[in-house]
Motif scaffolding. Structure first.
Motif, PDB file in Angstrom:
ATOM      1  N   LYS A  65       0.863  -1.187   0.000  1.00 54.39           N
ATOM      2  CA  LYS A  65       0.000   0.000   0.000  1.00 54.39           C
ATOM      3  C   LYS A  65       0.899   1.236   0.000  1.00 54.39           C
ATOM      4  O   LYS A  65       2.117   1.125   0.223  1.00 54.39           O
ATOM      5  N   PRO A  66       0.334   2.440  -0.276  1.00 51.24           N
ATOM      6  CA  PRO A  66       1.177   3.648  -0.256  1.00 51.24           C
ATOM      7  C   PRO A  66       1.843   3.813   1.113  1.00 51.24           C
ATOM      8  O   PRO A  66       1.227   3.547   2.148  1.00 51.24           O
ATOM      9  N   ASP A  97       7.617   8.672  -5.855  1.00 53.93           N
ATOM     10  CA  ASP A  97       6.369   8.890  -5.102  1.00 53.93           C
ATOM     11  C   ASP A  97       6.253  10.342  -4.675  1.00 53.93           C
ATOM     12  O   ASP A  97       7.266  11.000  -4.414  1.00 53.93           O
ATOM     13  N   TYR A  98       5.022  10.806  -4.552  1.00 55.18           N
ATOM     14  CA  TYR A  98       4.808  12.179  -4.083  1.00 55.18           C
ATOM     15  C   TYR A  98       4.513  12.143  -2.584  1.00 55.18           C
ATOM     16  O   TYR A  98       3.537  11.534  -2.158  1.00 55.18           O
ATOM     17  N   LYS A 107       8.429  15.449  -4.586  1.00 52.63           N
ATOM     18  CA  LYS A 107       8.564  14.145  -5.236  1.00 52.63           C
ATOM     19  C   LYS A 107       9.897  13.544  -4.809  1.00 52.63           C
ATOM     20  O   LYS A 107      10.918  14.245  -4.797  1.00 52.63           O
ATOM     21  N   ASN A 144       3.044  10.917   4.463  1.00 52.50           N
ATOM     22  CA  ASN A 144       2.169  10.042   3.683  1.00 52.50           C
ATOM     23  C   ASN A 144       2.466  10.208   2.209  1.00 52.50           C
ATOM     24  O   ASN A 144       2.907  11.265   1.776  1.00 52.50           O
ATOM     25  N   VAL A 145       2.184   9.144   1.465  1.00 58.30           N
ATOM     26  CA  VAL A 145       2.383   9.202   0.011  1.00 58.30           C
ATOM     27  C   VAL A 145       1.032   9.480  -0.646  1.00 58.30           C
ATOM     28  O   VAL A 145       0.023   8.869  -0.289  1.00 58.30           O
ATOM     29  N   PHE A 146       1.011  10.436  -1.586  1.00 63.45           N
ATOM     30  CA  PHE A 146      -0.215  10.792  -2.308  1.00 63.45           C
ATOM     31  C   PHE A 146      -0.069  10.425  -3.773  1.00 63.45           C
ATOM     32  O   PHE A 146       1.017  10.527  -4.349  1.00 63.45           O
ATOM     33  N   GLU A 147      -1.179  10.030  -4.365  1.00 58.08           N
ATOM     34  CA  GLU A 147      -1.145   9.760  -5.800  1.00 58.08           C
ATOM     35  C   GLU A 147      -1.257  11.063  -6.574  1.00 58.08           C
ATOM     36  O   GLU A 147      -0.690  11.219  -7.650  1.00 58.08           O
ATOM     37  N   ASP A 148      -2.011  12.002  -6.008  1.00 63.46           N
ATOM     38  CA  ASP A 148      -2.267  13.261  -6.689  1.00 63.46           C
ATOM     39  C   ASP A 148      -1.365  14.352  -6.126  1.00 63.46           C
ATOM     40  O   ASP A 148      -1.438  14.702  -4.944  1.00 63.46           O
ATOM     41  N   GLU A 149      -0.512  14.875  -6.984  1.00 64.72           N
ATOM     42  CA  GLU A 149       0.440  15.917  -6.565  1.00 64.72           C
ATOM     43  C   GLU A 149      -0.278  17.178  -6.096  1.00 64.72           C
ATOM     44  O   GLU A 149       0.104  17.815  -5.126  1.00 64.72           O
TER      45      GLU A 149
END
Length: 345
Positions: A65-66, A97-98, A107, A144-149
């Motif tokens: 998972k992220p 990853d962002y 990033k 935390n890692v986000f998918e959306d920058e």
């Protein structure tokens, strides 16, 4: 740690016992082991104990998972920019990853392990240092890692705004009661300080130490602290709030230096925390009004006076107490009333 000849592990265990943390040797549940990183003593056993503990407590994390985890330290590196040491606690962190950590985002451009080797991904319970964040997050911040920058940037901006509002609220404004109290204790002064440094940990340590220097008559305020070089913004803030800038292992930028000279802002650069504390302590002592204390050195009785032209009156004295120094000040007292006061000729 048992490297030093005067090391006393039992004293540490006693200290832990006082905090209600009993180690296994003392009949408690907490495992402990004496180690020496210098000689490699006990390191193997320590690792075995860690693995045993993890197995018994069934500590598991999902790597699929992220990633999320905690920031351990952040600092400014000369060639690489902001470097953050983080501990992945769940998920897997990959290059590209962002990441959002506290009020900083960015990033992941590169990841390195504790020996400086490149790492492509980091799973649960892996410590890595990452490059690519737009600033230095605070030690202890969650990441935390986000998918959306865009989403990560929005949250970072919101957090920055909240932090700014909070710092404005926590700045103590003076009240009438406070003015009364300050007038009652005499001349009250404030010393505003801006702290900039290279590593988040040392900034916190320095700020805490400086705040502890506050006394009844002089209040120390840390109006801003941050990782990085001394910038124009810091100088402008110092100018507006009448503050001094303390730089720990950092230097001002060329523009900031020129602006500081123009605005006559005092910036001090240190590489030893104690030196900074001592100098500011001395400066605060200088802010206090000097105390003049009169001390009686001796008493003499005038038995006879001689008048000599061109010289004046000479008093023949008999010292009854203490001693009389040639460069001292004196008072002549007649019938309990001071008739003359001045230096001895």
């Amino acid at each position: 740690k048992i490297d030093k000849p005067d090391a006393n592990p039992d004293k540490v265990k006693e200290g832990l016992a006082n905090m209600n943390l009993l180690v296994e040797d003392w009949g408690g549940k907490i495992q402990s082991h004496d180690i020496s990183a210098k000689f490699g003593t006990g390191v193997k056993e320590l690792l075995e104990k860690v693995l045993l503990e993890a197995e018994l407590l069934e500590l598991k994390a999902n790597p699929n998972k992220p990633a999320s985890g905690t920031v351990v330290e952040a600092y400014l590196d000369k060639g690489r920019g902001y470097v953050s040491t983080i501990l992945v606690q769940a998920g897997t962190l990959k290059v590209g990853d962002y990441v959002l950590a506290g009020k900083n985002s960015g990033k992941v451009k590169a990841m390195h392990d504790e020996r400086g080797n490149d790492v492509a991904e980091a799973g649960p319970s892996t410590p890595v240092s990452i490059l690519g964040l737009d600033g230095a997050p605070q030690a202890g911040d969650k990441f935390n890692v986000f998918e959306d920058e865009r989403e990560a940037k929005q949250i970072a901006a919101k957090r920055t705004q909240l932090q700014r509002e909070q710092s404005v609220r926590t700045q103590r404004h003076i009240t009438l009661d406070e003015i009364g109290r300050r007038i009652a204790i005499g001349d009250f002064q404030e010393l505003n300080i801006i702290v900039k440094g290279d590593v988040d940990g040392s900034i916190e340590a320095l700020s805490d130490s400086l705040l502890k220097l506050s006394t009844e008559k002089i209040q120390v305020n840390i109006i801003h602290k941050g990782v990085g070089a001394i910038t124009e913004t810091d100088v402008t803030l110092a100018s507006a709030s009448d503050a001094i800038i303390v730089g720990f292992q950092v230097r001002p930028s060329a523009i900031a230096r020129k602006l500081a000279e123009k605005e006559e802002i005092d910036y001090r650069l240190y590489s030893v925390i104690y030196q900074a504390i001592d100098e500011i302590k001395s400066a605060m002592e200088g802010m206090l009004a000097p105390e003049f204390k009169e001390e009686i050195l001796g008493t003499a009785e005038i038995r006879e006076t001689f008048k000599i032209s061109k010289v004046g009156t000479i008093a023949g004295c008999f010292v009854t107490e203490g001693k009389i120094l040639r460069n001292a000040n004196c008072r002549i007292i007649r019938d309990g009333i001071v008739v003359y006061s001045g230096a001895l000729g």
